[in-house]
Design a protein around this motif. Structure first.
Motif, PDB file in Angstrom:
ATOM      1  N   TYR A  20       0.836  -1.190   0.000  1.00  0.00           N
ATOM      2  CA  TYR A  20       0.000   0.000   0.000  1.00  0.00           C
ATOM      3  C   TYR A  20       0.874   1.244   0.000  1.00  0.00           C
ATOM      4  O   TYR A  20       0.662   2.191  -0.756  1.00  0.00           O
ATOM      5  CB  TYR A  20      -0.951   0.023   1.208  1.00  0.00           C
ATOM      6  CG  TYR A  20      -2.009   1.086   1.083  1.00  0.00           C
ATOM      7  CD1 TYR A  20      -1.819   2.361   1.623  1.00  0.00           C
ATOM      8  CD2 TYR A  20      -3.193   0.833   0.399  1.00  0.00           C
ATOM      9  CE1 TYR A  20      -2.785   3.340   1.480  1.00  0.00           C
ATOM     10  CE2 TYR A  20      -4.163   1.809   0.254  1.00  0.00           C
ATOM     11  CZ  TYR A  20      -3.955   3.058   0.790  1.00  0.00           C
ATOM     12  OH  TYR A  20      -4.912   4.031   0.643  1.00  0.00           O
ATOM     13  N   ALA A  56      -3.449  -4.505 -10.288  1.00  0.00           N
ATOM     14  CA  ALA A  56      -3.736  -5.917 -10.022  1.00  0.00           C
ATOM     15  C   ALA A  56      -4.464  -6.543 -11.205  1.00  0.00           C
ATOM     16  O   ALA A  56      -4.244  -7.703 -11.548  1.00  0.00           O
ATOM     17  CB  ALA A  56      -4.580  -6.050  -8.764  1.00  0.00           C
ATOM     18  N   LEU A  57      -5.327  -5.759 -11.842  1.00  0.00           N
ATOM     19  CA  LEU A  57      -6.128  -6.276 -12.950  1.00  0.00           C
ATOM     20  C   LEU A  57      -5.308  -6.399 -14.231  1.00  0.00           C
ATOM     21  O   LEU A  57      -5.355  -7.416 -14.914  1.00  0.00           O
ATOM     22  CB  LEU A  57      -7.328  -5.347 -13.177  1.00  0.00           C
ATOM     23  CG  LEU A  57      -8.362  -5.760 -14.215  1.00  0.00           C
ATOM     24  CD1 LEU A  57      -8.951  -7.118 -13.885  1.00  0.00           C
ATOM     25  CD2 LEU A  57      -9.473  -4.714 -14.298  1.00  0.00           C
ATOM     26  N   TYR A  58      -4.550  -5.361 -14.543  1.00  0.00           N
ATOM     27  CA  TYR A  58      -3.855  -5.329 -15.827  1.00  0.00           C
ATOM     28  C   TYR A  58      -2.388  -5.736 -15.747  1.00  0.00           C
ATOM     29  O   TYR A  58      -1.749  -5.940 -16.785  1.00  0.00           O
ATOM     30  CB  TYR A  58      -3.996  -3.938 -16.465  1.00  0.00           C
ATOM     31  CG  TYR A  58      -5.415  -3.608 -16.847  1.00  0.00           C
ATOM     32  CD1 TYR A  58      -6.134  -2.624 -16.172  1.00  0.00           C
ATOM     33  CD2 TYR A  58      -6.069  -4.303 -17.872  1.00  0.00           C
ATOM     34  CE1 TYR A  58      -7.450  -2.339 -16.522  1.00  0.00           C
ATOM     35  CE2 TYR A  58      -7.378  -4.023 -18.221  1.00  0.00           C
ATOM     36  CZ  TYR A  58      -8.065  -3.034 -17.537  1.00  0.00           C
ATOM     37  OH  TYR A  58      -9.369  -2.749 -17.873  1.00  0.00           O
ATOM     38  N   GLU A  59      -1.836  -5.791 -14.541  1.00  0.00           N
ATOM     39  CA  GLU A  59      -0.441  -6.182 -14.328  1.00  0.00           C
ATOM     40  C   GLU A  59       0.507  -5.538 -15.339  1.00  0.00           C
ATOM     41  O   GLU A  59       1.190  -6.218 -16.106  1.00  0.00           O
ATOM     42  CB  GLU A  59      -0.304  -7.714 -14.358  1.00  0.00           C
ATOM     43  CG  GLU A  59      -0.947  -8.337 -13.114  1.00  0.00           C
ATOM     44  CD  GLU A  59      -0.677  -9.828 -12.968  1.00  0.00           C
ATOM     45  OE1 GLU A  59      -0.096 -10.210 -11.940  1.00  0.00           O
ATOM     46  OE2 GLU A  59      -1.052 -10.590 -13.870  1.00  0.00           O
ATOM     47  N   PHE A 242     -16.517  -5.746  -7.770  1.00  0.00           N
ATOM     48  CA  PHE A 242     -15.089  -6.048  -7.645  1.00  0.00           C
ATOM     49  C   PHE A 242     -14.839  -7.536  -7.803  1.00  0.00           C
ATOM     50  O   PHE A 242     -13.889  -7.964  -8.473  1.00  0.00           O
ATOM     51  CB  PHE A 242     -14.561  -5.577  -6.278  1.00  0.00           C
ATOM     52  CG  PHE A 242     -13.216  -6.139  -5.937  1.00  0.00           C
ATOM     53  CD1 PHE A 242     -13.095  -7.196  -5.051  1.00  0.00           C
ATOM     54  CD2 PHE A 242     -12.066  -5.637  -6.523  1.00  0.00           C
ATOM     55  CE1 PHE A 242     -11.854  -7.747  -4.757  1.00  0.00           C
ATOM     56  CE2 PHE A 242     -10.817  -6.174  -6.233  1.00  0.00           C
ATOM     57  CZ  PHE A 242     -10.709  -7.237  -5.339  1.00  0.00           C
ATOM     58  N   LEU A 245     -14.189  -9.123 -11.124  1.00  0.00           N
ATOM     59  CA  LEU A 245     -12.904  -8.932 -11.790  1.00  0.00           C
ATOM     60  C   LEU A 245     -11.938 -10.037 -11.410  1.00  0.00           C
ATOM     61  O   LEU A 245     -11.876 -10.432 -10.248  1.00  0.00           O
ATOM     62  CB  LEU A 245     -12.314  -7.573 -11.384  1.00  0.00           C
ATOM     63  CG  LEU A 245     -13.150  -6.357 -11.759  1.00  0.00           C
ATOM     64  CD1 LEU A 245     -12.662  -5.126 -11.013  1.00  0.00           C
ATOM     65  CD2 LEU A 245     -13.089  -6.124 -13.263  1.00  0.00           C
ATOM     66  N   PRO A 246     -11.150 -10.516 -12.384  1.00  0.00           N
ATOM     67  CA  PRO A 246     -10.193 -11.603 -12.088  1.00  0.00           C
ATOM     68  C   PRO A 246      -8.949 -11.048 -11.414  1.00  0.00           C
ATOM     69  O   PRO A 246      -7.844 -11.111 -11.968  1.00  0.00           O
ATOM     70  CB  PRO A 246      -9.875 -12.168 -13.474  1.00  0.00           C
ATOM     71  CG  PRO A 246     -10.042 -11.019 -14.394  1.00  0.00           C
ATOM     72  CD  PRO A 246     -11.130 -10.157 -13.817  1.00  0.00           C
ATOM     73  N   VAL A 247      -9.145 -10.490 -10.233  1.00  0.00           N
ATOM     74  CA  VAL A 247      -8.026  -9.911  -9.480  1.00  0.00           C
ATOM     75  C   VAL A 247      -7.498 -10.962  -8.525  1.00  0.00           C
ATOM     76  O   VAL A 247      -8.239 -11.513  -7.716  1.00  0.00           O
ATOM     77  CB  VAL A 247      -8.502  -8.657  -8.705  1.00  0.00           C
ATOM     78  CG1 VAL A 247      -7.504  -8.278  -7.635  1.00  0.00           C
ATOM     79  CG2 VAL A 247      -8.725  -7.503  -9.659  1.00  0.00           C
ATOM     80  N   VAL A 248      -6.217 -11.250  -8.623  1.00  0.00           N
ATOM     81  CA  VAL A 248      -5.593 -12.231  -7.734  1.00  0.00           C
ATOM     82  C   VAL A 248      -4.530 -11.529  -6.889  1.00  0.00           C
ATOM     83  O   VAL A 248      -4.571 -11.548  -5.669  1.00  0.00           O
ATOM     84  CB  VAL A 248      -4.972 -13.382  -8.553  1.00  0.00           C
ATOM     85  CG1 VAL A 248      -4.164 -14.287  -7.642  1.00  0.00           C
ATOM     86  CG2 VAL A 248      -6.065 -14.168  -9.247  1.00  0.00           C
ATOM     87  N   ALA A 252      -6.291  -9.543  -1.376  1.00  0.00           N
ATOM     88  CA  ALA A 252      -6.540  -9.434   0.063  1.00  0.00           C
ATOM     89  C   ALA A 252      -6.454  -7.984   0.519  1.00  0.00           C
ATOM     90  O   ALA A 252      -7.251  -7.521   1.341  1.00  0.00           O
ATOM     91  CB  ALA A 252      -5.555 -10.296   0.841  1.00  0.00           C
ATOM     92  N   LEU A 253      -5.491  -7.243  -0.013  1.00  0.00           N
ATOM     93  CA  LEU A 253      -5.338  -5.829   0.346  1.00  0.00           C
ATOM     94  C   LEU A 253      -6.563  -5.030  -0.100  1.00  0.00           C
ATOM     95  O   LEU A 253      -7.127  -4.227   0.655  1.00  0.00           O
ATOM     96  CB  LEU A 253      -4.073  -5.279  -0.315  1.00  0.00           C
ATOM     97  CG  LEU A 253      -3.805  -3.778  -0.238  1.00  0.00           C
ATOM     98  CD1 LEU A 253      -3.793  -3.304   1.193  1.00  0.00           C
ATOM     99  CD2 LEU A 253      -2.480  -3.445  -0.923  1.00  0.00           C
TER     100      LEU A 253
END
Lengths: 276, 191
Positions: A20, A56-59, A242, A245-248, A252-253
């Motif tokens: 963060y 996180a989504l688009y890396e 949220f 979305l395929p957020v990995v 957790a954050l």
């Protein structure tokens, strides 16, 4: 913007805290580099959240390094910057500029006007890079001003306009497969933010005779339960969007913010009330 | 249909949401058009992967949340309400509100129908408020309870699964420090 989209630090582990901070400092550094110290003042946790979510989504490729700064001159701190940090920096400035101009137009707040002028050029630059988003923000603020002057509008009318504005700026790539879910997330968070702000300012708005959708409800029994229900409903919408979305990475954050952090100010207000 | 979606992603129907997302990302990295420029087969596969993922997510979220419109019927008790119900059934929510706003007395059914119309218009907080009133005025009416429960279902899903997180106990000095930081920069603006 309003400081509601924050983490709950007590429920963060060390790695999340560092992540963060790296995003926060990376965004700050980008703002300072592009727009100077005044630009850095437009930094908000809301945009840090968006930065982390989009990365996180688009890396995207990101640069990571450690450095010192004015506020932390003694220790090097990690920072992370990517093309999406730049997107959030431009957005921060556009939002800060329009908010400041709106404050000036509403209350003749001279500090707001001076600040708006000091970032005017930067905001224009950012608007040239993000014309679609700049227009969405300007249009929404105008719509909000018109609505607030009308009588007898539904509870959601202004919250909806504010939400739509945030929804429009959440997706950096408007035609992308994930744009609709990002838009939904932004819109729901926007509505939450608007009602949370209305809840916090209800007494003050009542005295100053400012528009506040919760004022009629405040007169009636069950006010606190109704507010809690409204806030929960919109957070439910935001969380559901949220989770589409395929957020990995950093999930957790981000969930710390969406399921815990967003309630920070609300819980503090409850504790203040209990103390009274 | 849904079994095909799980097969496309190479996961079991018992996989957790996070496992589904991880599987998606792994496949997307391989077949994304940016990684396979001009490759039509890859593009087709990417579209299949996207569709499969969307289908699974929609299926899982659809099971959890109730659709307020699924129980709505056209039979109204008073003549004017029949017209309102027809408008709502045909999704003419503004017309429904126009008729309702001309009525003088607001009974439970008024609030119920207004709640539906506002929901249709996207005014979820207003819909919740009206539905709550309808139930308050006529607690035994199953139709009114149905709308209120459906409107509350999203919030319930959220509250029932907070992913292991609990309500914050502190405002977080962090938050106040950040506000102070912004103020610091703002004050420096003038110099």
């Amino acid at each position: 913007m309003f400081g509601y989209i924050v983490t709950d630090p007590a429920q963060l582990d060390e790695a999340q805290r560092l992540r963060y901070r790296a995003a926060y400092c990376g965004l700050c550094r980008t703002l300072k580099k592009r727009f100077g110290m005044r630009g850095a003042a437009s930094l908000s946790n809301d945009m840090v959240f968006l930065n982390i979510l989009l990365e996180a989504l688009y890396e995207p490729e990101s640069a990571e390094w450690s450095s010192r700064c004015v506020r932390h001159p003694l220790r090097r701190r990690p920072r992370s910057v990517s093309v999406l940090t730049e997107y959030c920096a431009d957005l921060s400035l556009i939002l800060a500029y329009h908010n400041a101009m709106d404050d000036w137009n509403d209350d003749k707040n001279h500090i707001a006007l001076r600040y708006a002028r000091s970032i005017g050029r930067g905001a224009a630059e950012a608007s040239r890079r993000l014309p679609w988003q700049a227009k969405a923000v300007a249009d929404a603020i105008e719509r909000i001003n018109v609505l607030e002057r009308q009588a007898d509008i539904p509870l959601d009318a202004v919250a909806d306009a504010f939400g739509k504005m945030l929804g429009e700026v959440f997706p950096p790539y408007p035609d992308d497969h994930w744009a609709p879910a990002l838009r939904e997330t932004g819109e729901a968070l926007g509505k939450f933010i608007y009602f949370m702000d209305a809840y916090e300012d209800a007494d003050r708005d009542g005295k100053k005779k400012n528009y506040n959708p919760l004022l009629p409800l405040k007169q009636e029994p069950g006010y606190e339960e109704k507010v809690r229900e409204i806030l929960t409903m919109f957070l439910g919408d935001a969380a559901a969007a949220f989770e589409k979305l395929p957020v990995v990475r950093d999930a957790a954050l981000l969930r710390n913010v969406l399921y815990a952090g967003v309630w920070s100010r609300y819980m503090m207000l409850q504790r203040k009330q209990d103390d009274r | 249909m849904i079994d095909n979606a799980y097969r496309t992603l190479g996961v079991s129907p018992a996989a957790t949401d996070d496992e589904i997302k991880t599987a998606y990302r792994k496949l997307a990295k391989r077949y994304h058009p940016d990684a396979n420029p001009g490759d039509e087969a890859a593009a087709k596969k990417m579209a299949e992967i996207n569709a499969a993922y969307d289908e699974i997510i929609a299926f899982r979220q659809g099971k959890a949340q109730a659709d307020p419109f699924s129980g709505f019927s056209g039979g109204g008790s008073r003549g004017e309400y029949t017209a309102v119900r027809n408008f709502i059934m045909n999704r003419h929510f503004l017309d429904a509100m126009n008729v309702l706003s001309r009525m003088e007395t607001k009974d439970a059914e008024w609030y119920f129908l207004a709640g539906y119309a506002q929901y249709g218009l996207g005014n979820r907080a207003q819909a919740l408020e009206y539905a709550g009133r309808a139930v308050q005025m006529d607690p035994n009416n199953a139709e009114y309870r149905g709308l209120l429960n459906a409107l509350r279902s999203g919030g319930r899903v959220y509250a029932d699964n907070t992913r292991g997180y609990t309500m914050p106990q502190t405002d977080g000095g962090w938050c106040c420090r950040m506000i102070a930081l912004n103020l610091f920069f703002n004050l420096c603006c003038g110099c």
